[in-house]
Design an enzyme around this catalytic site. Structure first.
Site, PDB file in Angstrom:
ATOM      1  N   ASP A   1       0.832  -1.211   0.000  1.00  0.00           N
ATOM      2  CA  ASP A   1       0.000   0.000   0.000  1.00  0.00           C
ATOM      3  C   ASP A   1       0.866   1.260   0.000  1.00  0.00           C
ATOM      4  OD1 ASP A   1      -2.269   1.508   0.042  1.00  0.00           O
ATOM      5  OD2 ASP A   1      -2.745   1.152   2.148  1.00  0.00           O
TER       6      ASP A   1
ATOM      7  N   ASN B   1     -10.544  -2.603  -6.383  1.00  0.00           N
ATOM      8  CA  ASN B   1      -9.735  -1.714  -7.232  1.00  0.00           C
ATOM      9  C   ASN B   1     -10.339  -1.497  -8.628  1.00  0.00           C
ATOM     10  OD1 ASN B   1      -6.481  -2.790  -5.932  1.00  0.00           O
ATOM     11  ND2 ASN B   1      -7.826  -1.138  -5.271  1.00  0.00           N
TER      12      ASN B   1
END
Ligand code: FPP
Length: 248
Positions: free
Chosen positions: A28, A76
């Site tokens: 991340d 996503n």
């Protein structure tokens, strides 16, 4: 243990005892890495893809058997179209660039997730490299793509329900092993370690079933800045943790 691995363990002050078998990583912070430099988010993903190489190389050196990377989640897909398509292009480039590395270094590539949602041309290349590396056994690199932990469990439930309907198994025979054996990760050991970069402290729908007993490590480092040294440091910390698995 082969002597090369022994040398690496010594060099990195790692012990063969309590050595993790499977490490999972939530990579991340690519977007924030780019933002800090007034760059486009895609630049952050590019740097993020570069950071993978060093971690894969190190993992292989120290004899880690399984490395799972959360590269693209089911959520996503909701990002702007341009970012999704940039990530798909990066994946395609990654497959092309890493092919010789995987073949030369006996690394098997796997992918977990709803792969059918990937663009055809990317999926074709991914499947081709997975086939080509199928018998490699020094290390497995698992890319979690279009992956969600709940979705993983949902798929498993559907498959098990179909087996019950077809009288392959009876409801009483369903065990934890049955569920594990129907997840995308079937046949793979659960992760011993979960690393999440960028300071966020949540699982974000990653391997919800498989991470039950994983040791969790959160670092403020943004994924593109994550180094081999930090990875080694986490493994060293892991080796000192007392894992009781619910026992005393
Ligand atoms: C999170 O950063 C990262 C991702 C959504 C994707 C991870 C992708 C890579 C490391 C590069 C591509 C990988 C391959 C295998 C080609 P973020 O965008 O959520 O960062 P932010 O939270 O700072 O916005």
């Amino acid at each position: 243990m082969n002597s090369r691995r022994e040398d690496f363990l010594k060099k990195y002050s790692l012990s063969d005892e309590n050595f993790p078998v499977h490490i999972a990583v939530i990579m991340d912070g690519n977007g924030r890495w780019a933002k800090k430099r007034l760059m486009n988010r895609v630049k952050g993903h590019e740097k993020g893809a570069d950071a993978i190489r060093g971690i894969v190389e190190l993992s292989r050196e120290i004899g880690l058997k399984y490395l799972s990377l959360y590269a693209f989640s089911t959520e996503n897909w909701n990002r702007p179209k341009t970012e999704v398509s940039a990530l798909m292009s990066l994946l395609e480039r990654f497959i092309k660039n890493e092919r010789s590395n995987f073949l030369e270094n006996d690394i098997r590539l796997n992918a977990f997730g709803e792969l059918e949602k990937l663009p055809d041309k990317v999926l074709k290349k991914l499947n081709a490299l997975m086939d080509e590396t199928r018998s490699n056994s020094t290390m497995c690199l698992n890319l979690c793509l279009s992956y969600g932990g709940r979705n993983d469990i949902l798929h498993a439930v559907r498959k098990i329900a179909a087996d019950v309907e077809n009288k392959v198994i009876s409801p009483d025979d369903i065990s934890e092993e049955t569920i594990s054996a129907n997840l995308y990760t079937k046949g793979f050991p659960d992760p011993d370690i979960l690393i999440r970069t960028s300071g966020e402290m949540r699982l974000s729908n990653f391997m919800m079933w498989q991470l039950s007993y994983a040791e969790l490590f959160f670092t403020n480092t943004l994924w593109p800045d994550f180094t081999r040294e930090e990875f080694l440091d986490i493994i060293r910390q892991f080796q000192t943790r007392d894992r009781r698995f619910g026992k005393v």
